[in-house]
Design an enzyme around this catalytic site. Structure first.
Site, PDB file in Angstrom:
ATOM      1  N   LYS A 206       0.813  -0.499   0.203  1.00  0.00           N
ATOM      2  CA  LYS A 206       0.063   0.086   0.236  1.00  0.00           C
ATOM      3  C   LYS A 206       0.809   1.711  -0.129  1.00  0.00           C
ATOM      4  CE  LYS A 206      -3.445   2.357   2.715  1.00  0.00           C
ATOM      5  NZ  LYS A 206      -4.348   2.839   4.234  1.00  0.00           N
TER       6      LYS A 206
ATOM      7  N   GLU B 134      -9.223   3.259   1.749  1.00  0.00           N
ATOM      8  CA  GLU B 134      -9.116   3.442   0.770  1.00  0.00           C
ATOM      9  C   GLU B 134      -7.913   2.886   0.212  1.00  0.00           C
ATOM     10  OE1 GLU B 134      -7.875   5.160   3.194  1.00  0.00           O
ATOM     11  OE2 GLU B 134      -5.706   4.963   2.920  1.00  0.00           O
TER      12      GLU B 134
ATOM     13  N   ARG C 165      -7.924  -0.204   0.937  1.00  0.00           N
ATOM     14  CA  ARG C 165      -8.531  -1.634   0.415  1.00  0.00           C
ATOM     15  C   ARG C 165      -8.421  -1.603  -1.184  1.00  0.00           C
ATOM     16  NH1 ARG C 165     -12.678  -1.724   4.660  1.00  0.00           N
ATOM     17  NH2 ARG C 165     -10.996  -1.321   5.792  1.00  0.00           N
TER      18      ARG C 165
ATOM     19  N   LYS D  70      -9.756  13.116   8.165  1.00  0.00           N
ATOM     20  CA  LYS D  70      -9.599  12.522   9.681  1.00  0.00           C
ATOM     21  C   LYS D  70      -9.697  13.769  10.741  1.00  0.00           C
ATOM     22  CE  LYS D  70      -6.478   8.881   7.973  1.00  0.00           C
ATOM     23  NZ  LYS D  70      -7.512   7.654   9.295  1.00  0.00           N
TER      24      LYS D  70
ATOM     25  N   ASP E 102      -2.859  10.198   3.684  1.00  0.00           N
ATOM     26  CA  ASP E 102      -3.854   9.840   4.201  1.00  0.00           C
ATOM     27  C   ASP E 102      -4.972  10.281   4.752  1.00  0.00           C
ATOM     28  OD1 ASP E 102      -6.684   8.287   4.371  1.00  0.00           O
ATOM     29  OD2 ASP E 102      -5.324   6.688   5.385  1.00  0.00           O
TER      30      ASP E 102
END
Ligand code: BES
Ligand code: MN
Ligand code: ZN
Length: 503
Positions: free
Chosen positions: A267, A351, A353, A279, A272
């Site tokens: 990954k 995200e 996955r 978040k 993120d």
């Protein structure tokens, strides 16, 4: 840092520091005894004065030990002889290096590798001492305008034994440790880089540079290539970002190309934010580490290439940012993955996955021996296993067992969680083939259930490294995990395969 293996008397060594172990309570190891004898009981005298018991991890630095030609002698407590296991050994070695760095010593000779560690051979001790040594000098201060002031003069480390051991085997263990540590260093460097530097484009350039340095094959798929392949899931994550997504492929063919490769999928979310499902602000900087799976693939490939391991390995890295932009994917959006399965995105923060599933489908074209994906995938994994073990989930019993064994050997813990079909229904969607989240319960397992829908054509294992890839707080920094685990797994597999078949 230079390493070597020696086979000499500790009293006859010219060096800045000789390191010998003391068991609890005040029991001299073989090397300590030799020194003590040369020095007419000087060391046992000091112990009997009560200056050191030999408790695990304690140290005592001595100067001017009689009849030695070394500048210093460092006594290191090994704890009770019957309790010296791998974990304790590694802690002791760590303490030894900490003490060494407080001195001005630039070359040291360690006599710790011959002290008995339960169920571990000398080769294990050599490899792990090297890794601990490299870890002890690692830092990430390239971006500081002034380098932090500390001593750390250490340049040369000799691992010494008073008894003879098979030198070719020991040399190999040394090289294994060095290669693994180099791999870990790269993984740490990449993780620690700020997210404005380490972008998907940066990772793609790195792959190309590695290909040049090590004669590997690097391929970078751009957004239009991914569109053609139908990677609607991966691309949906990149929509909110101004940085273009990349699918990076790095191939190492250490054997006949006809032999199936081991595929590592990492990954590579270089930052993120959560996307539209944003978040909270606290500690959001740590989401720069969301590419540590990718970094561990680069690190593992570095290690196996440096060892010239006779094995085929393909690294696949889906790389993107996850940002909230005007174009970003919205909760409720439905996308079509490369496999044809549709996904309702209920939370844009799930995200990982979404990018992994398309990379996993892409992996099919290699007809892989096995596929292992490595990802900082779920906060739930940190809740379940803390920062000690990586989460392991697999659709293959044998592969899971092998990885657990490798993790033990590498002192890079992993713990298996179940992947029962009973959990699959949590991913049900009213509008698409599946939702991208499965609710609060068993978050690590439902994330893996999602991935398992894209890995039906091969043996597959998933490592959730959300809790193990980096440390927070004062010691904030990437750990280099699970490079030791993966390198160990591949080394063991390469050894099983036997000689290379020439074409
Ligand atoms: N990168 C995170 C997982 C993560 C969170 C790793 C905290 C380390 C520390 C991942 O993309 C994520 O946001 N996962 C969500 C999934 C949820 C929305 C189903 C999570 O774990 O909260
Ligand atoms: Mn996320
Ligand atoms: Zn993430």
């Amino acid at each position: 840092m230079k390493f070597s293996i020696k086979n000499e008397n500790p009293g006859k060594q010219r060096s800045d520091c000789v390191v010998v172990g003391i068991f609890e309570t005040r029991v001299l190891t073989k090397a300590a005894k030799t020194l003590d004898k040369n020095a007419n009981g000087y060391i046992s005298g000091i112990l009997n004065n009560g200056d050191m018991e030999g408790k695990a991890g304690s140290t005592l630095l001595l100067h001017n030990v009689p009849n030695t030609i070394c500048r210093r002698v460092l006594l290191v407590g090994l704890g009770k002889k019957s309790e010296l296991r791998d974990r304790e050994y590694r802690n002791v070695v760590q303490a030894a290096f900490k003490a060494i760095h407080k001195t001005g010593a630039s070359d040291v000779i360690l006599f710790l590798t011959e002290d008995p560690v339960k169920n571990r051979e000398i080769t294990w001790k050599i490899s792990h001492t090297v890794i601990m040594a490299m870890e002890s000098v690692y830092r990430s201060d390239q971006l500081k305008s002034k380098h932090e002031d500390d001593k750390r003069h250490l340049r040369k480390i000799a691992l010494s034994m008073t008894s003879r051991a098979d030198s070719a085997v020991c040399e190999k263990a040394l090289q294994w440790g060095i290669a693994t540590a180099h791999g870990m260093n790269l993984t740490k460097d990449l993780g620690n880089l700020p997210p404005n530097v380490c972008t998907p484009t940066y990772l793609a350039e790195l792959a190309k540079n590695m290909a040049k340095t090590y004669k590997l094959k690097a391929t970078v798929l751009e957004q239009k290539d991914m569109e053609k392949l139908g990677m609607g899931s991966l691309l949906s994550v990149a929509r909110g970002s101004s940085q273009p997504a990349k699918l990076i492929i790095l191939e190492y063919w250490g054997r006949n190309k006809k032999e199936k490769p081991f595929v590592l999928v990492g990954k590579g979310v270089t930052f993120d934010t959560g996307g539209i499902s944003l978040k909270p602000a606290a500690e959001m900087d740590e989401m720069k580490y969301d590419m540590c799976g990718a970094a561990s693939v680069f690190g593992t490939i570095t290690a196996i290439v440096q060892m010239r391991l006779p094995i085929n390995v393909v690294g696949i890295i889906p790389a993107t940012e996850n940002m909230p932009g005007g174009n970003a994917t919205k909760p409720g959006d439905i996308v079509t993955s490369m496999s044809g399965q549709t996904i309702e995105i209920l939370n844009t923060d799930a995200e990982g996955r979404l990018i992994l599933c398309d990379a996993l489908t892409y992996a099919e074209r290699y007809e892989p021996e096995v596929v292992i994906d490595i990802a900082t995938l779920t906060g739930a994994c940190v809740i379940a296993l803390g920062h000690i073990a990586s989460g392991l989930l697999s659709n293959d019993e044998e592969l899971a067992m092998e990885l657990l064994k490798a993790s033990e050997q590498a002192a890079d813990r992993a713990w298996r969680l179940p992947l029962w079909d009973d959990y699959q229904e949590q991913l049900r969607s009213n509008f698409a083939d599946m939702a991208n989240i499965g609710g609060r319960a068993a978050g690590t397992i439902t994330a893996s259930c999602f991935l398992s829908r894209f890995t039906k054509k091969y043996r597959w294992a998933h490592l959730d490294i959300a809790g193990t890839a980096w440390e927070s707080g004062k010691k904030k920094g990437a750990t280099g995990r699970p490079v030791p685990l993966l390198t160990q797994f591949l080394t063991t597999r390469a050894a099983k395969k036997g000689p290379i078949i020439k074409t």
